[in-house]
Design an enzyme around this catalytic site. Sequence first.
Site, short mmCIF file in Angstrom:
data_model
loop_
_atom_site.label_atom_id
_atom_site.label_comp_id
_atom_site.label_asym_id
_atom_site.label_seq_id
_atom_site.Cartn_x
_atom_site.Cartn_y
_atom_site.Cartn_z
N TYR A 93 -14.91 17.03 -16.25
CA TYR A 93 -15.32 15.78 -16.10
C TYR A 93 -16.35 15.67 -15.10
O TYR A 93 -16.52 16.18 -14.08
CB TYR A 93 -14.14 14.91 -15.67
N ARG A 130 0.90 -1.18 0.11
CA ARG A 130 0.08 0.13 0.03
C ARG A 130 0.63 1.13 -0.02
O ARG A 130 0.52 2.20 -0.63
CB ARG A 130 -0.85 -0.03 1.14
N LYS A 159 -6.91 7.01 -19.42
CA LYS A 159 -6.93 7.45 -20.81
C LYS A 159 -5.67 7.31 -21.70
O LYS A 159 -5.20 6.33 -22.11
CB LYS A 159 -7.50 8.84 -20.69
C1 PLP Z 1 -11.63 9.83 -17.02
C2 PLP Z 1 -11.46 11.08 -16.43
C3 PLP Z 1 -11.34 11.48 -15.05
C4 PLP Z 1 -11.59 10.20 -14.16
O1 PLP Z 1 -10.62 9.09 -14.25
P1 PLP Z 1 -11.10 7.70 -14.04
O2 PLP Z 1 -9.77 6.88 -14.19
O3 PLP Z 1 -12.25 7.33 -14.86
O4 PLP Z 1 -11.48 7.41 -12.59
C5 PLP Z 1 -10.78 12.68 -14.39
N1 PLP Z 1 -10.70 13.70 -15.53
C6 PLP Z 1 -10.76 13.42 -16.68
C7 PLP Z 1 -10.54 14.68 -17.56
C8 PLP Z 1 -11.32 12.33 -17.34
O5 PLP Z 1 -11.33 12.23 -18.63
#
Ligand code: PLP
Length: 387
Positions: A102, A50, A204
Amino acid sequence: MEYGTATKCLYGNGDTLNCDQSGSLSVPIYQTATFAHPGVGESTGYDYSRLQNPTREALERVVASLEYGIDAIAFSSGMAAIAALMELFRPGDHLLVDADLYGGSTRLFDHISAKNGLSFDRIDFSSVTREDDAGIEAYIRPETKAIYLETPTNPMMRVTDIAAVAKIAKAHQLLLIVDNTFLSPYLQNPLKLGADIVVHSGTKYLGGHNDTIAGFLVTASAELSEKLRFIFKTTGAGLAPFDSWLILRGIKTLPLRMKCAQENAAAIVEWLQKQRVVTKVFYPGLPEDPGYEVSKKQARGFGCMISFEVASAELARKILGSVRLIHFAESLGGVETLITYPTTQTHADVPEAQRLANGITDRLLRLSVGIEDTEDLIRELERAFYE
Ligand SMILES: *Cc1c(COP(=O)(O)O)cnc(C)c1O
């Protein structure tokens, strides 16, 4: 000496070179919960996964190097990273946040951070020009502790001048937090423009293959790093060793993927602009886009995200129902092209009035452009629009 971005994607600043005595080129997956101590009061530097894990650390160093930070912390998701970040603040603290964010971040602020005593004002930071900062300063109160923004924003693709906002933040001793998910460190580095903390959804572009959920907080400040590390080890949303390895592997091709997807995005923007049923295209790479000049100044490209408005909600729904090669799915930043309907998907939890004020209508579609052959993507759009 600092490596260039493409080299950093492979090795960080040399951190993953010769990472293992066997000569393994790939960072090993240390699938362990705990580590044996050599003796009382001694540690190998690793105690419990952790807190620290060698695979996760290799990834953290690569991401820190890509964002010009001294520390990057890898979380189990982007939202876990943002939720941990909010633990920096106390009841009564006030934050200025982007009006267009987001959807999950808005949901967190409205339903969890607010319950914990934080308050928020929403501002369209993209309207702040370099000289004219009156818009932001009118909202700053003694309890204001931070500014939180995305640029380009999701899904309206508004561009904010990070350096201009950083100047205001510094003058008022506010933390500037920038979610850099949309452009990735390949195209933009907010810490270099004066931000204090960079947020990433590693799900992403960093991961890039629509196969892993991850998140990051990156900072160039030792003091912030120490505070965030304390929250991280205490709240426990660290990225698992295998998922850390997947993101390390994904990052290796970040530059190639971004280049290819960006070329596809430019071709699609050109095609969209010629369609009479497309009433507006939101892409900062268009010279007439309000974010064009700022983008050219602060980023190395315009990215691979495109939002556009079609003539009717019926057409929007028809397109979503017709796509085959392009997937109708949430998320972005992967090698596969995805189309999203922000009004019912990513931004469904944003209050309707705010959604509409931002321009998120039932005619708005968002494309995350992938690395397919350009001609196949254009043919697919033609079919989905007109057949
Ligand atoms: C997807 C996204 C998040 C959240 O991330 P996760 O990995 O889905 O928890 C935050 N900010 C932006 C701009 C995103 O596209």
